[in-house]
Enzyme design. Structure first.
Site, short mmCIF file in Angstrom:
data_model
loop_
_atom_site.label_atom_id
_atom_site.label_comp_id
_atom_site.label_asym_id
_atom_site.label_seq_id
_atom_site.Cartn_x
_atom_site.Cartn_y
_atom_site.Cartn_z
N GLY A 61 0.90 -1.40 -0.07
CA GLY A 61 -0.05 0.02 0.06
C GLY A 61 0.94 1.19 -0.02
N SER A 62 0.20 2.32 0.45
CA SER A 62 0.61 3.75 0.36
C SER A 62 1.97 3.78 1.38
CB SER A 62 -0.36 4.61 0.62
OG SER A 62 0.13 5.91 1.09
N THR A 63 2.61 4.85 0.96
CA THR A 63 3.77 5.20 1.67
C THR A 63 3.33 5.87 2.88
OG1 THR A 63 3.94 7.21 0.63
CG2 THR A 63 5.34 5.47 -0.38
N GLY A 65 1.68 4.54 5.02
CA GLY A 65 1.67 3.57 5.97
C GLY A 65 2.70 3.73 7.12
#
Length: 137
Positions: A61-63, A65
């Site tokens: 997923g997204s950075t 995170g």
């Protein structure tokens, strides 16, 4: 039993193992206020990662995170330590900025030597995971 692994984030912590063979997206899978897995389709749905040795293959997923991991530590609901099969930058950066011990590439498959409820000590400074004999609660 002491198992060598690759060092990712320094520090030493011990806790009860919480294991999943599913990747974790800290943005979306984990509530940063409670540390509870909120993704309904996730194997760990409804379980809390607070003070656990969280074992999972890798992040996804997204950075953002990485910053969710930081929020978890600020809210005192973070894992004590983490073990990955293969860490990727999102989880690695999150662990480093949050001072959560993190290792990967264990010499033995973590899904074969660890089970939920075991007590494990993760040494991210030396690159070791220790599972005391009879550690299961």
């Amino acid at each position: 039993m002491i198992i060598k692994c690759r060092k990712i984030s320094r520090g030493v912590a011990e806790g009860q193992v919480l294991l999943t063979q599913e990747a974790i997206s800290f943005l979306g899978n984990v509530d940063p206020k409670t540390g509870i897995i909120v993704e309904q389709k996730h194997e760990l749905f409804g379980q809390c990662i607070k003070d656990r040795v969280l074992v999972f293959p890798h992040g996804k997923g997204s950075t953002v995170g990485s910053y969710v991991l930081y929020q978890l530590i600020k809210n005192n609901v973070s894992p004590a330590a983490m073990i990955n099969v293969e860490s990727e930058p999102i989880v690695a950066v999150g662990a480093i900025i949050s001072c959560i011990p993190l290792v990967d590439r264990m010499e033995q498959d973590p899904f074969k030597v660890l089970k939920n409820g075991d007590i494990a000590r993760v040494d991210g400074t030396s690159g070791l995971v220790e599972i005391p004999e009879g550690s299961e609660l």
